[in-house]
Scaffold this motif. Structure first.
Motif, PDB file in Angstrom:
ATOM      1  N   TRP A 131       0.830  -1.208   0.000  1.00  0.00           N
ATOM      2  CA  TRP A 131       0.000   0.000   0.000  1.00  0.00           C
ATOM      3  C   TRP A 131       0.861   1.253   0.000  1.00  0.00           C
ATOM      4  N   TYR A 132       1.881   1.277   0.844  1.00  0.00           N
ATOM      5  CA  TYR A 132       2.740   2.459   0.903  1.00  0.00           C
ATOM      6  C   TYR A 132       3.588   2.591  -0.363  1.00  0.00           C
ATOM      7  N   SER A 133       3.997   1.489  -0.919  1.00  0.00           N
ATOM      8  CA  SER A 133       4.739   1.542  -2.179  1.00  0.00           C
ATOM      9  C   SER A 133       3.875   2.159  -3.276  1.00  0.00           C
ATOM     10  N   ALA A 134       2.582   1.791  -3.303  1.00  0.00           N
ATOM     11  CA  ALA A 134       1.667   2.342  -4.297  1.00  0.00           C
ATOM     12  C   ALA A 134       1.461   3.840  -4.105  1.00  0.00           C
ATOM     13  N   HIS A 135       1.660   4.323  -2.870  1.00  0.00           N
ATOM     14  CA  HIS A 135       1.503   5.743  -2.586  1.00  0.00           C
ATOM     15  C   HIS A 135       2.846   6.485  -2.588  1.00  0.00           C
ATOM     16  N   GLY A 136       3.909   5.803  -3.016  1.00  0.00           N
ATOM     17  CA  GLY A 136       5.204   6.442  -3.149  1.00  0.00           C
ATOM     18  C   GLY A 136       5.847   6.831  -1.841  1.00  0.00           C
ATOM     19  N   GLN A 137       5.540   6.085  -0.770  1.00  0.00           N
ATOM     20  CA  GLN A 137       6.087   6.403   0.544  1.00  0.00           C
ATOM     21  C   GLN A 137       6.698   5.166   1.189  1.00  0.00           C
ATOM     22  N   PRO A 138       7.671   5.362   2.084  1.00  0.00           N
ATOM     23  CA  PRO A 138       8.207   4.224   2.832  1.00  0.00           C
ATOM     24  C   PRO A 138       7.151   3.678   3.778  1.00  0.00           C
ATOM     25  N   ALA A 139       7.200   2.385   4.008  1.00  0.00           N
ATOM     26  CA  ALA A 139       6.214   1.750   4.878  1.00  0.00           C
ATOM     27  C   ALA A 139       6.561   1.968   6.345  1.00  0.00           C
ATOM     28  N   LEU A 140       5.586   2.453   7.108  1.00  0.00           N
ATOM     29  CA  LEU A 140       5.702   2.625   8.554  1.00  0.00           C
ATOM     30  C   LEU A 140       4.518   1.951   9.219  1.00  0.00           C
ATOM     31  N   ILE A 141       4.739   1.399  10.401  1.00  0.00           N
ATOM     32  CA  ILE A 141       3.654   0.819  11.183  1.00  0.00           C
ATOM     33  C   ILE A 141       3.726   1.382  12.595  1.00  0.00           C
ATOM     34  N   ASN A 142       2.607   1.912  13.063  1.00  0.00           N
ATOM     35  CA  ASN A 142       2.479   2.418  14.427  1.00  0.00           C
ATOM     36  C   ASN A 142       1.962   1.268  15.286  1.00  0.00           C
ATOM     37  N   ALA A 143       2.796   0.800  16.224  1.00  0.00           N
ATOM     38  CA  ALA A 143       2.474  -0.392  17.014  1.00  0.00           C
ATOM     39  C   ALA A 143       2.331  -0.029  18.488  1.00  0.00           C
ATOM     40  N   PRO A 144       1.103   0.164  18.990  1.00  0.00           N
ATOM     41  CA  PRO A 144       0.903   0.441  20.419  1.00  0.00           C
ATOM     42  C   PRO A 144       1.332  -0.751  21.265  1.00  0.00           C
ATOM     43  N   MET A 145       1.982  -0.451  22.385  1.00  0.00           N
ATOM     44  CA  MET A 145       2.500  -1.509  23.250  1.00  0.00           C
ATOM     45  C   MET A 145       1.813  -1.466  24.609  1.00  0.00           C
ATOM     46  N   PRO A 146       1.604  -2.648  25.229  1.00  0.00           N
ATOM     47  CA  PRO A 146       1.994  -3.979  24.745  1.00  0.00           C
ATOM     48  C   PRO A 146       0.949  -4.639  23.844  1.00  0.00           C
ATOM     49  N   LEU A 147      -0.108  -3.879  23.486  1.00  0.00           N
ATOM     50  CA  LEU A 147      -1.192  -4.435  22.681  1.00  0.00           C
ATOM     51  C   LEU A 147      -0.682  -5.092  21.403  1.00  0.00           C
ATOM     52  N   ALA A 148       0.251  -4.418  20.723  1.00  0.00           N
ATOM     53  CA  ALA A 148       0.734  -4.906  19.432  1.00  0.00           C
ATOM     54  C   ALA A 148       2.053  -5.659  19.558  1.00  0.00           C
ATOM     55  N   ALA A 149       2.284  -6.315  20.682  1.00  0.00           N
ATOM     56  CA  ALA A 149       3.526  -7.075  20.870  1.00  0.00           C
ATOM     57  C   ALA A 149       3.737  -8.111  19.760  1.00  0.00           C
ATOM     58  N   PRO A 150       2.691  -8.849  19.332  1.00  0.00           N
ATOM     59  CA  PRO A 150       2.924  -9.801  18.227  1.00  0.00           C
ATOM     60  C   PRO A 150       3.356  -9.110  16.937  1.00  0.00           C
ATOM     61  N   VAL A 151       2.823  -7.917  16.693  1.00  0.00           N
ATOM     62  CA  VAL A 151       3.224  -7.167  15.499  1.00  0.00           C
ATOM     63  C   VAL A 151       4.692  -6.790  15.597  1.00  0.00           C
ATOM     64  N   ASN A 152       5.099  -6.267  16.744  1.00  0.00           N
ATOM     65  CA  ASN A 152       6.498  -5.896  16.908  1.00  0.00           C
ATOM     66  C   ASN A 152       7.428  -7.087  16.765  1.00  0.00           C
ATOM     67  N   ALA A 153       7.028  -8.242  17.292  1.00  0.00           N
ATOM     68  CA  ALA A 153       7.861  -9.441  17.174  1.00  0.00           C
ATOM     69  C   ALA A 153       8.017  -9.838  15.708  1.00  0.00           C
ATOM     70  N   ALA A 154       6.916  -9.762  14.946  1.00  0.00           N
ATOM     71  CA  ALA A 154       6.982 -10.107  13.525  1.00  0.00           C
ATOM     72  C   ALA A 154       7.869  -9.126  12.763  1.00  0.00           C
ATOM     73  N   LEU A 155       7.789  -7.847  13.126  1.00  0.00           N
ATOM     74  CA  LEU A 155       8.610  -6.847  12.437  1.00  0.00           C
ATOM     75  C   LEU A 155      10.078  -6.985  12.810  1.00  0.00           C
ATOM     76  N   ASP A 156      10.358  -7.353  14.060  1.00  0.00           N
ATOM     77  CA  ASP A 156      11.744  -7.628  14.453  1.00  0.00           C
ATOM     78  C   ASP A 156      12.332  -8.728  13.574  1.00  0.00           C
ATOM     79  N   ALA A 157      11.549  -9.773  13.387  1.00  0.00           N
ATOM     80  CA  ALA A 157      12.028 -10.917  12.608  1.00  0.00           C
ATOM     81  C   ALA A 157      12.302 -10.539  11.154  1.00  0.00           C
ATOM     82  N   ARG A 158      11.614  -9.503  10.677  1.00  0.00           N
ATOM     83  CA  ARG A 158      11.782  -9.068   9.293  1.00  0.00           C
ATOM     84  C   ARG A 158      12.788  -7.921   9.164  1.00  0.00           C
ATOM     85  N   GLY A 159      13.427  -7.551  10.269  1.00  0.00           N
ATOM     86  CA  GLY A 159      14.474  -6.546  10.213  1.00  0.00           C
ATOM     87  C   GLY A 159      14.000  -5.112  10.165  1.00  0.00           C
ATOM     88  N   TRP A 160      12.764  -4.851  10.612  1.00  0.00           N
ATOM     89  CA  TRP A 160      12.259  -3.476  10.629  1.00  0.00           C
ATOM     90  C   TRP A 160      12.939  -2.692  11.745  1.00  0.00           C
TER      91      TRP A 160
END
Length: 320
Positions: A131-160
């Motif tokens: 989606w961000y690539s289609a809009h010509g912008q770098p991809a960012l994700i706002n991850a509230p903690m600790p609610l989005a802990a699984p999201v942060n773990a997945a992004l860590d694994a992908r090198g974000w």
């Protein structure tokens, strides 16, 4: 030992501080893990930020979080904050909100990862990148903690990567009106639409304001722009308030003082005026967002009763 997946979580670190009579001396630090590199870790404690070289860490582990707000409360506040800072381009990925505003501020240009993205997490991250690539912008994700802990773990694994930790702090409006003293200072003016010098003062902190920025700042239906001027009309301090959401949250932002007018209590003066305005518009709770590393602002807000409701990390996709 701690890992990148532990960033944003509460941890305890036992640190080696010396040796006495052939005995190793230790001290413990308890707080939220803000950063972890190959050489250091950083913890946000109740007494401030502590950076510890890994060579001095004897033992470190994640511990249960302190009293946390219900997930529904975090989501409701994040949605109110989204309405108070409305990106001109928005899309949906299940319950996640995709936001773009020409790269002006991270909040308006990141995917808000709350609720169910209506697909497996890995597929959701891929969809955000597309989606961000289609809009010509770098991809960012706002991850509230600790609610989005699984999201942060997945992004860590992908090198974000991660931008500095942001504290979302709240306080009761009546308590703020009691805690913030009245000051014998020039009156705070509240306007529906700020002038050019108001925008210029904000730009000194936020960078040049494109058209998308003006749209964000003036976008909410109920918004007030505060300003204080000296007898000659020179702008001394500014601030912004917006009331949004079914719970009528008052969002405080852009509290700024001219460099030559600091240490006079003008920030609290503007804050009080915006809180009074919020009370008149039916708000009983106020919130603000401040980077944890901005120790001066954190101390100011703490003195008048703001406490951390939750935190969030803005995550950045790896280059390429």
């Amino acid at each position: 030992m701690l890992r990148r997946q532990d960033v944003g979580h509460r941890v305890v670190v036992r640190r080696i501080v010396g040796v006495s009579q052939n005995r190793t001396l230790y001290t413990d630090a308890l707080g939220e893990l803000v950063d972890l590199t190959e050489t250091d870790l950083t913890i946000a404690t109740t007494k401030g930020t502590v950076r510890v070289p890994l060579t001095e860490v004897h033992r470190a582990k994640r511990v249960p979080p302190a009293r946390r707000p219900p997930a529904a409360d975090v989501i409701a506040l994040e949605l109110a904050a989204n309405d108070a800072w409305p990106a001109p381009t928005q899309g949906r990925l299940g319950s996640w909100i995709l936001r773009a505003a020409g790269n002006w501020t991270g909040r308006a240009n990141s995917a808000l990862a709350v609720g169910d993205p209506d697909r497996p997490l890995e597929a959701a991250v891929d969809a955000v990148v597309e989606w961000y690539s289609a809009h010509g912008q770098p991809a960012l994700i706002n991850a509230p903690m600790p609610l989005a802990a699984p999201v942060n773990a997945a992004l860590d694994a992908r090198g974000w990567g991660a931008r500095p930790l942001t504290l979302v702090q709240t306080a009761a409006v009546p308590a703020l009106l009691t805690a913030v003293p009245k000051k014998d200072l020039p009156a705070v003016e509240l306007a529906d639409d700020p002038g050019d010098d108001w925008y210029a003062m904000v730009a000194e902190h936020k960078g040049a304001l494109p058209a998308t920025a003006i749209g964000i700042l003036t976008g909410p239906a109920e918004v007030a722009f505060a300003q204080v001027r000296d007898a000659g009309g020179r702008l001394l301090a500014v601030g912004r308030g917006a009331v949004t959401g079914p719970d009528r949250w008052l969002g405080i932002s852009l509290l700024q003082t001219a460099p030559t007018a600091r240490r006079q209590g003008l920030a609290q003066h503007v804050l009080r005026a915006l809180v009074q305005w919020g009370a008149q518009h039916g708000s009983s709770r106020a919130y603000l967002q401040v980077e944890e590393r901005n120790t001066g602002a954190v101390a100011l807000y703490g003195r008048v009763g703001f406490t951390t409701h939750h935190t969030y990390l803005t995550r950045e996709a790896p280059a390429g």
